[in-house]
Design an enzyme around this catalytic site. Structure first.
Site, PDB file in Angstrom:
ATOM      1  CD  GLU A   1      -2.454   1.290   2.578  1.00 25.53           C
ATOM      2  OE1 GLU A   1      -3.599   1.987   2.775  1.00 25.53           O
ATOM      3  OE2 GLU A   1      -2.096   0.622   3.651  1.00 25.53           O
TER       4      GLU A   1
ATOM      5  CE  LYS B   1      -7.148   2.025   3.641  1.00 21.82           C
ATOM      6  NZ  LYS B   1      -5.855   2.257   4.391  1.00 21.82           N
TER       7      LYS B   1
ATOM      8  CB  CYS C   1      -4.412  -1.506   4.367  1.00 21.00           C
ATOM      9  SG  CYS C   1      -3.507  -1.556   6.040  1.00 21.00           S
TER      10      CYS C   1
END
Length: 260
Positions: A42, A111, A145
C-alpha cells in the site's frame, strides 16, 4: 497454476522518485523468478506522508500508469500495483491500479475504509465502488489494508464471483497477529485465495515487519514472508476454490435480508 509474486518492500517516506525506482527493479526481479502476477504493498509511492500530498501525490495516477504500464508490457507481466497516493478531481485518494500483460489498466480501486489512527480520514477521500476484474484467468478483486476489517465489503465483491482477493497494506508490527488471523478468516469465509502484501521498514510513527501472506480457501497458509524486504513466489491452483464450493457454497446460502 498461476505464479504470484508478493513484493515486500521498504518504502522511502515522502520520496516518490526512490520508490518508483524500487518498484521498477522489483518488476524485473519478479520476471526473472517466473512470476505471472506481481503484487505490491500500500501507498508505495509516498508512504503515509499525508501532509505533503499536494506536492508528492501522483496526479491522475499518470506516473504510475506510465512506469508500471510500460514495464508490464515490456516484461509481459500482470501487475496489481499495490496502491499509490493520487490526486484526482481535486481530491486525494489511496488508489490501486491493476495492469494486464499489455500494460493496460484493467481495474482502478479507491480505498473505501480510511484508517483514522494514521489520519487517513483527514487527508484522503473514500472510494465507494468495489473492483472486480479478471487477471491471468483469475477472477479477482482488490481491497486495501484497513478494508481487511470489514467482511461485509469482501462479501460485496464476492457476490460477483471471486477466486482471488488481493490486499496491499501498510500494517504495523504492533498488530501483525491480527493481520494474520484476519487474512485467514477472509479466505475461509469467502472460499477464495487471499494475497496480502505488507511493507517492511519504518516511517516517523510506525514500524512494519512484513509477514506478507498467501492463504488458500481452506485457511492453509501457502506462503508467509519473513520480516525482510524481498519477493516471495506462491502458486495459485484455482481448483482449490472449486473443491471448497463442492462441499458447500457459502454465497448460495447467504440470507442478505437478515443482515441489517
Amino acid at each position: 497454476m498461476v505464479k504470484v509474486a508478493m513484493v515486500q518492500m521498504d518504502i522511502e517516506f515522502g520520496n516518490p522518485a526512490k520508490n518508483f525506482s524500487r518498484v521498477g527493479e522489483a518488476l524485473e526481479q519478479a520476471k526473472d523468478l517466473g512470476a505471472e502476477v506481481v503484487v505490491f504493498p500500500e501507498m508505495w509511492n509516498t508512504g503515509y506522508d499525508l501532509e505533503n500530498l499536494p506536492s508528492i501525490a501522483d496526479r491522475d495516477g499518470r506516473r504510475t500508469k506510465t512506469l508500471v504500464g510500460q514495464l508490464a508490457k515490456q516484461l509481459s507481466l500482470n501487475v496489481v500495483a499495490g496502491s499509490v497516493a493520487t490526486l484526482k478531481d481535486g481530491r486525494f485518494y489511496n488508489t490501486t491500479y491493476t495492469f494486464d500483460q499489455t500494460g493496460k489498466v484493467i481495474a482502478e480501486y479507491d480505498k473505501a475504509h480510511r484508517f483514522g489512527p494514521m489520519q487517513e480520514d483527514q487527508y484522503v477521500a473514500a472510494g465507494n465502488q468495489p473492483a472486480n476484474y479478471e487477471i491471468a484467468n483469475l477472477k479477482s478483486a482488490s481491497l486495501i489494508c484497513y478494508d481487511l476489517r470489514f467482511p461485509e465489503w469482501w462479501r460485496t465483491a464476492g457476490t460477483k464471483g471471486v477466486n482471488v482477493y488481493f490486499l496491499p497494506a501498510e500494517w504495523p508490527t504492533s498488530r501483525i497477529e491480527q493481520w494474520e488471523a484476519l487474512l485467514k478468516a477472509r479466505a475461509i469465509e469467502n472460499q477464495a485465495f487471499v494475497i496480502g502484501v505488507n511493507r517492511v521498514g519504518d516511517d516517523p510513527n510506525n514500524h512494519f515487519n512484513g509477514h506478507s501472506m498467501a492463504v488458500a480457501p481452506s485457511g492453509e497458509v501457502l506462503a508467509n514472508a519473513d520480516e525482510q524486504a524481498g519477493i516471495t513466489i506462491v502458486e495459485i491452483d484455482q481448483t482449490a476454490v472449486q473443491e471448497a464450493k463442492q462441499l458447500f457454497d457459502i454465497q448460495n446460502d447467504r440470507r442478505p435480508e437478515l443482515y441489517r
